[in-house]
Structures are given as C-alpha cells and as structure tokens.
Motif scaffolding. Structure first.
Motif, PDB file in Angstrom:
ATOM      1  N   PRO A 293       0.793  -1.311   0.239  1.00  0.00           N
ATOM      2  CA  PRO A 293       0.174  -0.055  -0.164  1.00  0.00           C
ATOM      3  C   PRO A 293       0.946   1.202  -0.011  1.00  0.00           C
ATOM      4  CG  PRO A 293      -0.844  -1.507   1.551  1.00  0.00           C
ATOM      5  CD  PRO A 293       0.401  -2.019   1.028  1.00  0.00           C
ATOM      6  N   ASN A 294       0.297   2.335  -0.680  1.00  0.00           N
ATOM      7  CA  ASN A 294       1.179   3.540  -0.916  1.00  0.00           C
ATOM      8  C   ASN A 294       1.726   4.276   0.344  1.00  0.00           C
ATOM      9  OD1 ASN A 294       2.216   5.835  -1.982  1.00  0.00           O
ATOM     10  ND2 ASN A 294       0.170   7.220  -1.966  1.00  0.00           N
ATOM     11  N   GLY A 295       0.843   4.067   1.277  1.00  0.00           N
ATOM     12  CA  GLY A 295       1.250   4.594   2.709  1.00  0.00           C
ATOM     13  C   GLY A 295       2.220   4.092   3.678  1.00  0.00           C
ATOM     14  N   SER A 296       2.437   2.478   2.965  1.00  0.00           N
ATOM     15  CA  SER A 296       3.455   1.612   3.786  1.00  0.00           C
ATOM     16  C   SER A 296       4.722   1.581   3.059  1.00  0.00           C
ATOM     17  CB  SER A 296       2.990   0.471   4.274  1.00  0.00           C
ATOM     18  OG  SER A 296       1.667   0.638   4.993  1.00  0.00           O
ATOM     19  N   ALA A 297       4.865   1.999   1.987  1.00  0.00           N
ATOM     20  CA  ALA A 297       6.045   1.572   0.933  1.00  0.00           C
ATOM     21  C   ALA A 297       7.055   2.526   1.095  1.00  0.00           C
ATOM     22  CB  ALA A 297       5.430   1.634  -0.477  1.00  0.00           C
ATOM     23  N   ALA A 298       8.371   2.102   1.099  1.00  0.00           N
ATOM     24  CA  ALA A 298       9.612   2.964   1.069  1.00  0.00           C
ATOM     25  C   ALA A 298      10.171   2.382  -0.104  1.00  0.00           C
ATOM     26  CB  ALA A 298      10.355   2.766   2.244  1.00  0.00           C
ATOM     27  N   VAL A 299      10.746   3.596  -1.196  1.00  0.00           N
ATOM     28  CA  VAL A 299      10.853   3.122  -2.393  1.00  0.00           C
ATOM     29  C   VAL A 299      12.360   3.806  -2.608  1.00  0.00           C
ATOM     30  CG1 VAL A 299       8.697   2.783  -3.205  1.00  0.00           C
ATOM     31  CG2 VAL A 299       9.906   4.826  -3.582  1.00  0.00           C
ATOM     32  N   PHE A 300      13.112   3.336  -3.619  1.00  0.00           N
ATOM     33  CA  PHE A 300      14.405   3.691  -4.061  1.00  0.00           C
ATOM     34  C   PHE A 300      14.528   3.258  -5.648  1.00  0.00           C
ATOM     35  CE2 PHE A 300      14.944   0.330  -1.107  1.00  0.00           C
ATOM     36  CZ  PHE A 300      15.528  -0.768  -1.647  1.00  0.00           C
ATOM     37  N   VAL A 301      15.446   4.131  -6.240  1.00  0.00           N
ATOM     38  CA  VAL A 301      16.016   3.419  -7.682  1.00  0.00           C
ATOM     39  C   VAL A 301      17.041   2.226  -7.148  1.00  0.00           C
ATOM     40  CG1 VAL A 301      16.976   4.127  -9.698  1.00  0.00           C
ATOM     41  CG2 VAL A 301      15.404   5.674  -8.797  1.00  0.00           C
ATOM     42  N   ASP A 302      17.787   2.428  -6.381  1.00  0.00           N
ATOM     43  CA  ASP A 302      18.738   1.607  -5.961  1.00  0.00           C
ATOM     44  C   ASP A 302      19.049   1.740  -4.601  1.00  0.00           C
ATOM     45  OD1 ASP A 302      20.349   3.960  -6.387  1.00  0.00           O
ATOM     46  OD2 ASP A 302      22.252   2.836  -6.785  1.00  0.00           O
ATOM     47  N   ASN A 303      19.709   0.729  -3.735  1.00  0.00           N
ATOM     48  CA  ASN A 303      20.369   0.991  -2.448  1.00  0.00           C
ATOM     49  C   ASN A 303      21.737   0.390  -2.281  1.00  0.00           C
ATOM     50  OD1 ASN A 303      19.949  -1.642  -1.875  1.00  0.00           O
ATOM     51  ND2 ASN A 303      18.700  -1.465  -0.060  1.00  0.00           N
ATOM     52  N   HIS A 304      22.401   0.377  -1.103  1.00  0.00           N
ATOM     53  CA  HIS A 304      23.819  -0.117  -0.991  1.00  0.00           C
ATOM     54  C   HIS A 304      23.928  -1.481  -1.530  1.00  0.00           C
ATOM     55  CE1 HIS A 304      22.228  -1.041   2.822  1.00  0.00           C
ATOM     56  NE2 HIS A 304      23.123  -2.020   2.920  1.00  0.00           N
ATOM     57  N   ASP A 305      22.737  -2.418  -1.431  1.00  0.00           N
ATOM     58  CA  ASP A 305      22.733  -3.711  -1.705  1.00  0.00           C
ATOM     59  C   ASP A 305      22.328  -3.888  -3.056  1.00  0.00           C
ATOM     60  OD1 ASP A 305      23.327  -5.163   0.851  1.00  0.00           O
ATOM     61  OD2 ASP A 305      21.522  -4.595   1.723  1.00  0.00           O
ATOM     62  N   TYR A 322      20.137   6.973 -15.089  1.00  0.00           N
ATOM     63  CA  TYR A 322      19.687   6.915 -13.695  1.00  0.00           C
ATOM     64  C   TYR A 322      19.079   8.306 -13.155  1.00  0.00           C
ATOM     65  CZ  TYR A 322      20.981   6.454  -8.508  1.00  0.00           C
ATOM     66  OH  TYR A 322      20.987   6.287  -7.325  1.00  0.00           O
ATOM     67  N   ALA A 323      19.799   9.313 -13.868  1.00  0.00           N
ATOM     68  CA  ALA A 323      18.898  10.729 -13.253  1.00  0.00           C
ATOM     69  C   ALA A 323      17.591  10.677 -13.559  1.00  0.00           C
ATOM     70  CB  ALA A 323      19.829  11.712 -13.829  1.00  0.00           C
ATOM     71  N   LEU A 324      17.390  10.407 -14.876  1.00  0.00           N
ATOM     72  CA  LEU A 324      15.990  10.247 -15.277  1.00  0.00           C
ATOM     73  C   LEU A 324      14.921   9.354 -14.398  1.00  0.00           C
ATOM     74  CD1 LEU A 324      16.371  10.361 -19.287  1.00  0.00           C
ATOM     75  CD2 LEU A 324      15.892  12.281 -17.505  1.00  0.00           C
ATOM     76  N   ALA A 325      15.445   8.209 -14.147  1.00  0.00           N
ATOM     77  CA  ALA A 325      14.649   7.419 -13.223  1.00  0.00           C
ATOM     78  C   ALA A 325      14.378   7.992 -11.709  1.00  0.00           C
ATOM     79  CB  ALA A 325      15.434   5.920 -12.890  1.00  0.00           C
ATOM     80  N   ASN A 326      15.342   8.668 -11.163  1.00  0.00           N
ATOM     81  CA  ASN A 326      15.155   9.246 -10.022  1.00  0.00           C
ATOM     82  C   ASN A 326      14.141  10.508 -10.180  1.00  0.00           C
ATOM     83  OD1 ASN A 326      17.228   8.496  -7.266  1.00  0.00           O
ATOM     84  ND2 ASN A 326      18.172   8.178  -9.127  1.00  0.00           N
ATOM     85  N   ALA A 327      14.374  11.210 -11.258  1.00  0.00           N
ATOM     86  CA  ALA A 327      13.284  12.242 -11.493  1.00  0.00           C
ATOM     87  C   ALA A 327      11.968  11.777 -11.493  1.00  0.00           C
ATOM     88  CB  ALA A 327      13.430  13.055 -12.820  1.00  0.00           C
ATOM     89  N   PHE A 328      11.609  10.604 -12.264  1.00  0.00           N
ATOM     90  CA  PHE A 328      10.152  10.066 -12.086  1.00  0.00           C
ATOM     91  C   PHE A 328       9.983   9.674 -10.802  1.00  0.00           C
ATOM     92  CE2 PHE A 328       7.548   6.450 -12.144  1.00  0.00           C
ATOM     93  CZ  PHE A 328       6.411   6.904 -12.966  1.00  0.00           C
ATOM     94  N   MET A 329      10.978   8.919 -10.060  1.00  0.00           N
ATOM     95  CA  MET A 329      10.698   8.417  -8.479  1.00  0.00           C
ATOM     96  C   MET A 329      10.089   9.714  -7.837  1.00  0.00           C
ATOM     97  SD  MET A 329      12.983   6.654  -5.635  1.00  0.00           S
ATOM     98  CE  MET A 329      13.873   8.172  -5.475  1.00  0.00           C
ATOM     99  N   LEU A 330      10.760  10.823  -7.778  1.00  0.00           N
ATOM    100  CA  LEU A 330      10.597  12.094  -6.997  1.00  0.00           C
ATOM    101  C   LEU A 330       9.096  12.719  -7.493  1.00  0.00           C
ATOM    102  CD1 LEU A 330      14.301  13.050  -6.728  1.00  0.00           C
ATOM    103  CD2 LEU A 330      12.698  12.379  -4.628  1.00  0.00           C
ATOM    104  N   ALA A 331       8.813  12.297  -8.946  1.00  0.00           N
ATOM    105  CA  ALA A 331       7.609  13.167  -9.340  1.00  0.00           C
ATOM    106  C   ALA A 331       6.277  12.265  -9.017  1.00  0.00           C
ATOM    107  CB  ALA A 331       7.824  13.556 -10.838  1.00  0.00           C
ATOM    108  N   TRP A 332       6.594  10.986  -9.001  1.00  0.00           N
ATOM    109  CA  TRP A 332       5.411  10.168  -8.904  1.00  0.00           C
ATOM    110  C   TRP A 332       4.937   9.922  -7.451  1.00  0.00           C
ATOM    111  CZ3 TRP A 332       2.178   8.889 -12.921  1.00  0.00           C
ATOM    112  CH2 TRP A 332       1.453   7.724 -12.828  1.00  0.00           C
ATOM    113  N   PRO A 333       3.640   9.757  -7.301  1.00  0.00           N
ATOM    114  CA  PRO A 333       3.040   9.822  -6.181  1.00  0.00           C
ATOM    115  C   PRO A 333       2.940   8.499  -5.638  1.00  0.00           C
ATOM    116  CG  PRO A 333       1.135  10.430  -7.374  1.00  0.00           C
ATOM    117  CD  PRO A 333       2.542  10.363  -8.363  1.00  0.00           C
ATOM    118  N   TYR A 334       4.105   7.817  -5.425  1.00  0.00           N
ATOM    119  CA  TYR A 334       4.088   6.358  -4.758  1.00  0.00           C
ATOM    120  C   TYR A 334       5.034   6.359  -3.801  1.00  0.00           C
ATOM    121  CZ  TYR A 334       4.053   1.472  -3.813  1.00  0.00           C
ATOM    122  OH  TYR A 334       4.273   0.200  -3.015  1.00  0.00           O
ATOM    123  N   GLY A 335       4.761   5.782  -2.527  1.00  0.00           N
ATOM    124  CA  GLY A 335       5.877   5.627  -1.551  1.00  0.00           C
ATOM    125  C   GLY A 335       6.480   6.842  -0.996  1.00  0.00           C
TER     126      GLY A 335
END
Length: 482
Positions: A293-305, A322-335
């Motif tokens: 569910p949106n209110g419980s999800a923590a998201v990232f393009v990548d992490n250290h693992d 990678y820059a464009l994928a992060n732009a999408f993540m930061l603009a898109w309302p999920y997590g």
C-alpha cells in the motif's frame, strides 16, 4: 517495429552535464520541527559524521531533503569492506565513521538545518567472524560471545544445515532462526535480547535520532520487532528491510503494522521499464503492480545492496538514465522516497575512501564519492516533490513507447523523452497557472530567477517545448518566476 537500444553503462561526461551538474542554493536554517512535506530521505552511505553534518548544512537542508539516513554507527569488526559496519561487536557509538561526540554533533547540526536523522540499525545479528577478535573501539568478542552484552544462550542455533546457514527461503522457520551468511543470529524472542536491543536504540534516541532503518527485518518475526518497538522511550520513524521473494512465505506486507517497509520490486521494475520495456507502462505504477500500500511503501531506484547484487538495477554507473529514473520517482506519488548517495566502487566488497587505518575519509564529492543526491536533476526534483505533495496525477500522455508526461494536478508537470531522438514542435497541457516557470531539470530556481531554460505556460495551461533524446523537462509552482 519499435525496439529498445543498447546502452553503455557509462555515458560521456559532456552529455551528462545539463542533468548532473550539482548546485547548492543558500537558505536560512529551518527549524527541526516535523518535516511536513519535506520527507525525501538522502542515504549518505558510509559517510563519516563530520561530512554528514556539513552536507546537512550546505546541501540537504537548502535543497529540501527532510531526512538523512546514516550508516550503522555502532562498534563493528575491523576491515575496510563496506559490510564490516553490518557486523556489530558492541553497541558503543564508535566506528570508523567517527566517535560518539562527533555523532551527537552531527545530529545537532542536521537538526539545525531542518534535516532529521535516520540510523541504519543492525539488530538481527552480531558478527560473522568465527575466530572473534577485537572490534574497532577495542572491545573483545567471539562469534557467540560479546562480553557484557550477549553470551551463547542469546543466539539461535538452528542445527539444520552446515554452519547453521539459511539455505531454504521457502521455510519461514529457517529464514528466521538460521544464520544469514554466518552472522550470529540473535534470539529476538528473548525478552533479555529485546531489552538490550531497545537499550541501544534508546541510546540513539537520547542523542536525538529521529528514526531507524531496521536491517535484515525479514530475518526477525514481525512480532519480535513490534515487541522491541514497544520498549522504545519515544516514538520514532521505522522503515524495515524486507526483500520480496516470489512465492516465499515471508512477505513485506506482514511488517506494515510496525512502520514502513522497503518495496524492493520498485527499483527492479523501474529499471526494467527504462532498460528493456516501455515507460508508457508506468501509467499505473505502484499498488496496481501488486506492491505494498502507498502509505506503507518505502521506495528507491537503488540502495547499497541492490547496486551491488541485483543485475539490471540502475545505479550511478548508468548516468543520464539513472538521473531520469530518480526524476520519475521523485515526481510520481507512490511511497516514501530515498535517494542513494554512493562512493565509486569496482568490486562488490570495496569499502569507502579511507586512510591507512581504514578510518573513513572526509567526503569530497566527485573524487571517490559519487554524491548522486547533489546531481542537479535529482536535487532539484526534491523541490518538485515537496511542491507537489498531496496532488494527484492528471493529464497523462504517452506515445505508446518511451515518451511520457503527466501533471501533479495544479502543482507540477514532468515530461520524459527516453526515445533515441528528440521530440520537437509539440505542446503539452500542464494545467498550471499561466506564467513563467524554471525548468528544474536543466536549471536551478533561486531568488525568483532561473539559471537555466524558462518554460512559459499560457492562459489555457499549455506550453511548447522541444525535448532532446533521453532528456526531460519539469516545472512546478514552487519554481515560478515573478
């Protein structure tokens, strides 16, 4: 037939300049009150405490990051590899990243800059060193013996496989009672163990910490984590590392009662869309894909693992994509969003830049440290995220393939062209108030002006723009020129 192209892992620096140039905008320190709409996390992986403190003041606060996630601060085994921080030998706040006093100073400095602090917290296990030894701060230890803290009765001995190792992830009991890569597995059902873990976390809370990333949460029953959480001295943000595995009995959904949970499918699927499939498929990205569910999800393009262990995941090595994928993540309302900030590595085990004694060096961005959180498009899209909080998605457009666009209703607009050629001569319906806006992908908005291109939205909510190949345009109401 439309087909995807092959990409080099590294893109020429000149071609990246417009997306990746870091900028820092001066701003008055914000109060360390609830962060409100400032909730993007910057994971400064393996940064030392003085460098984190400096970054909170110079970059994270001014750019609108709400939190900084820091690497495990407790005493650990000796060595240079990145994973030594995930092998604790005591709960002393002294590590190769700095002393307790430096940690305390870092928390205070970040708070003064309006940035809260999340600690990567290792509570599932202790070390994986069979021979034992002496930890970073001088504490002696054995694989199942940590004087003054734990002894043999405080660990699991599953007895199923050689070395007590986990071999079958389809067996819930084994995953939570056997050892993860030889790491001595704590008996978290024990009230004594729970109390010692909580004492460590309460010590961090006494230093002003605001939240915890709970490492290896999948290897502890959710009820054990709940019991430890119940022993904390005050409330704190909790995010749990629970890696999804198809068909496995332990799923991330069972941990949402304790706090947020990392949605590992997000970064893998986002990379798949950029690398192999179609951005057009992202129209319903999120819960509709079977995610948390949106209110419980923590998201990232990548992490250290994942940047080390998951093939195909986008990392700093993918440059513009990678820059464009992060732009999408930061603009898109999920997590809730985390931006990874890495150091350069060429082999999986490589630790951060360090001195001859393995003490982590001060961070110098773009010289051994990648500092993705400073890349212009990523840092400026944090502002986009903050300005568009609470707005829904509208005005979706796609060409069926790699060109997409959407509004955050009444507050912002992003279009990404990941085709191999430019899209020229078309207009976009942003639905924003008429006026002149800074394109925050290519410029920084400061003191009412823009260092890059300006987009003019007409009285009907439209604007015209040419979008180069593998590029984007983003505008929002927080970057509207007077």
């Amino acid at each position: 037939m439309h087909r995807r192209r092959c990409r080099s892992a590294l893109v020429a620096l000149g071609a990246l300049a417009s997306l990746l140039v870091p900028t820092v905008v001066a701003a008055p320190p914000a109060a360390a009150a609830p962060s409100g709409t400032k909730n993007v996390i910057a994971n400064l992986f393996e940064w030392n405490w003085p460098s984190v403190a400096s970054e909170c003041t110079s970059t994270l606060g001014p750019k609108g990051y709400g939190y900084v996630q820091v690497s495990p601060p407790q005493e650990h085994v000796r060595g240079n590899q990145w994973w030594v921080a995930y092998q604790p030998v005591s709960y002393r706040i002294e590590s190769r990243k700095g002393t307790r006093a430096q940690f305390q100073s870092m928390v205070n400095t970040c708070h003064a800059a309006g940035v809260k602090v999340i600690v990567d917290t290792v509570i599932n296990h202790m070390s994986g060193q069979d021979a034992g030894g002496t930890g970073w701060a001088g504490s002696s230890y054995g694989h199942y013996n940590y004087p003054g803290i734990y002894q043999s009765q405080d660990f699991h001995y599953c007895g199923r496989n050689a070395g007590n190792e986990i071999t079958n992830y389809n067996d819930r009991w084994e995953v939570q009672n056997c050892e993860l890569v030889n790491l001595s597995d704590l008996k978290t059902e024990s009230d004594y163990v729970r109390s010692r873990i909580a004492a460590y976390m309460n010590d961090l809370l006494s230093l002003g910490v605001d939240g915890f990333r709970l490492d290896a949460s999948k290897h502890m029953p959710a009820a054990d984590i709940a019991a430890i959480k119940g022993k904390l001295s005050r409330s704190a943000y909790i995010v749990q590392e629970v890696i999804y595995g198809a068909g496995e009995p332990i799923g991330p959904g069972e941990y949402t009662g304790n706090g947020d949970v990392h949605e590992f499918r997000y970064g893998k699927d986002l990379a798949r869309m950029f690398n192999n499939e179609r951005l057009a498929y992202l129209k319903n990205f999120g819960e509709a894909w079977g995610y948390l569910p949106n209110g419980s999800a923590a998201v990232f393009v990548d992490n250290h693992d994942t940047q080390r262990d998951v093939g195909g995941v986008l990392t700093y090595k993918n440059g513009r994509t990678y820059a464009l994928a992060n732009a999408f993540m930061l603009a898109w309302p999920y997590g809730s969003k985390t931006v990874q900030s890495s150091y350069t590595f060429s082999n999986r085990d490589a630790g951060p830049p360090s001195d001859a004694n393995n003490k982590t060096s001060n961070t110098t961005c773009y010289s051994g440290w990648e500092c993705e959180h400073r890349w212009q498009v990523i840092a400026n899209m944090v502002g986009f995220h903050n300005a568009t909080q609470g707005a829904g998605v509208s005005n979706w457009y796609d060409n069926g393939y790699q060109h997409i666009a959407f509004s955050r209703t009444g507050k912002g607009y992003l279009t990404i062209n990941d085709e191999d050629s430019a899209v020229n001569g078309r207009s976009y319906y942003a639905g924003l108030p008429a006026g002149r806006y800074c394109d925050v992908v290519h410029g920084t908005f400061s003191n009412g002006s823009c260092s890059g291109p300006v987009i003019t939205v007409d009285s009907a909510g439209w604007f015209a723009a040419n979008i180069p190949a593998h590029d984007a345009v983003a505008i929002h109401v927080g970057a509207k020129l007077s």
